[in-house]
Design an enzyme around this catalytic site. Structure first.
Site, short mmCIF file in Angstrom:
data_model
loop_
_atom_site.label_atom_id
_atom_site.label_comp_id
_atom_site.label_asym_id
_atom_site.label_seq_id
_atom_site.Cartn_x
_atom_site.Cartn_y
_atom_site.Cartn_z
N ARG A 182 55.82 51.15 -26.92
CA ARG A 182 56.72 50.50 -26.03
C ARG A 182 55.89 49.16 -25.75
NH1 ARG A 182 55.71 55.39 -23.21
NH2 ARG A 182 54.31 54.44 -21.72
N ARG A 218 48.09 40.19 -37.84
CA ARG A 218 48.11 40.62 -36.15
C ARG A 218 46.93 41.12 -35.94
NH1 ARG A 218 51.92 45.64 -35.49
NH2 ARG A 218 49.96 46.62 -34.86
N GLU A 275 45.65 43.80 -38.76
CA GLU A 275 46.75 44.14 -39.58
C GLU A 275 47.36 43.12 -40.52
OE1 GLU A 275 48.16 47.48 -39.85
OE2 GLU A 275 47.79 48.16 -37.80
#
Length: 313
Positions: free
Chosen positions: A234, A270, A287
């Site tokens: 989420r 990221r 990442e």
């Protein structure tokens, strides 16, 4: 910006994906649309499809290749082969380094703050007692393999609960028993309330950030992730704090030190941060291979990335 009609010309850019997402992930479809609006012909191509001639594509962009962790060596070999004939984004040497989360040790040695981690090596043939002695005396902790993605093969355990510690021993032994290196990390509880912050960089520059809710509620259960590419997350837009930006900016400044041969910033990156017990941001992951970039949560970010891709064609 004026939209360019779709071209029938051969694709200049292959967007590498996996067999489960042959039409790309939603984020990558946004990127594809932004590229095609700029007149860049693209093709979604499954990375491990043996029939593909990668040399037909001048540039290959790694995106939703999310099944690679089950075949990490094969994937790394694929990136090196592709790089012989095409420009690969991001480069193969960066991919090879970023596949295994032991890269966090490199960052820590360069003075960057990471989640406190203990590393378990399968070659040491650790028995249950030896594994048990590595567990913290109190609080929750996390066990996961160093090569994984999307919280697969990952579990959360309670140090003060004997049944939970037994499950943790079994989890670690099972991973070590098949030759996988294991990370044992403290579970930093502020992530339950503050969440995780993912900071996205395009062409070395900060683009946007999102909040990711905590995923781990309990021990690893195989049936929860069997046949699943990743756990659903989420997300919501978030303004990164000055402290978070400072840590993430340091990560981006450190990457050229790790790879001095890079002649330009990475196309995308990221940096995932969570707060420690004092609320200071520490690095959970960096990442650089095929991260979700959460373009739908940042208006204009797909166009920003598309422009950076086009500049490299």
């Amino acid at each position: 910006m004026t939209t360019v009609p779709p071209s029938s010309a051969p694709a200049r850019l292959a967007i590498a994906t996996c067999a489960e997402l042959p039409e790309l992930d939603q984020d990558d479809r946004l990127l594809r649309d932004a590229l095609e609006a700029r007149g860049v012909a693209t093709a979604a191509v499954v990375w491990d499809d043996p029939t593909v001639d990668w040399s037909a594509y001048p540039t290959v962009l790694i995106r939703s290749t999310w099944d690679y962790t089950d075949r990490a060596r094969q994937f790394a070999d694929w990136t090196r082969r592709v790089e012989h004939s095409s420009a690969l984004l991001n480069p193969a040497e960066v991919v090879a380094w970023n596949i295994d989360k032991t890269y966090l040790r490199d960052l820590e040695q360069r003075g960057l703050p990471i989640v406190p981690t203990i590393w378990l090596d399968p070659e040491r043939n650790m028995d249950a007692r030896a594994i048990h002695t590595r567990f913290p005396a109190f609080g929750d902790f996390v066990i996961k393999p160093t090569v994984s993605a999307g919280s697969r093969d990952t579990g959360r355990y309670e140090a003060g609960d004997t049944p939970s510690r037994m499950l943790a021993i079994t989890h670690a032994k099972n991973l070590l028993g098949v030759g996988r290196h294991v990370m044992l990390q403290r579970y930093l509880r502020q992530v339950d309330t503050v969440g995780e912050t993912a900071l996205v960089y395009v062409d070395g520059q900060f683009s946007h950030a999102v909040r990711k809710s905590a995923l781990l509620a309990g021990p690893y259960r195989r049936d929860e992730t069997e046949g699943v590419l990743y756990r659903r997350e989420r997300m919501a837009p978030r303004d990164a704090s000055e402290a978070e930006r400072a840590v993430a900016d340091r990560v981006m400044a450190t990457i050229p030190e790790v790879f001095p041969g890079l002649d330009r910033p990475l196309l995308y990156a990221r940096v995932d941060l969570i707060p420690d017990d004092e609320g200071k941001p520490v690095i959970l992951e960096v990442e650089l291979i095929e991260p979700s970039l959460f373009l739908e949560h940042a208006p204009g970010s797909a166009e920003l990335l598309a422009a950076a891709v086009e500049a490299r064609l």
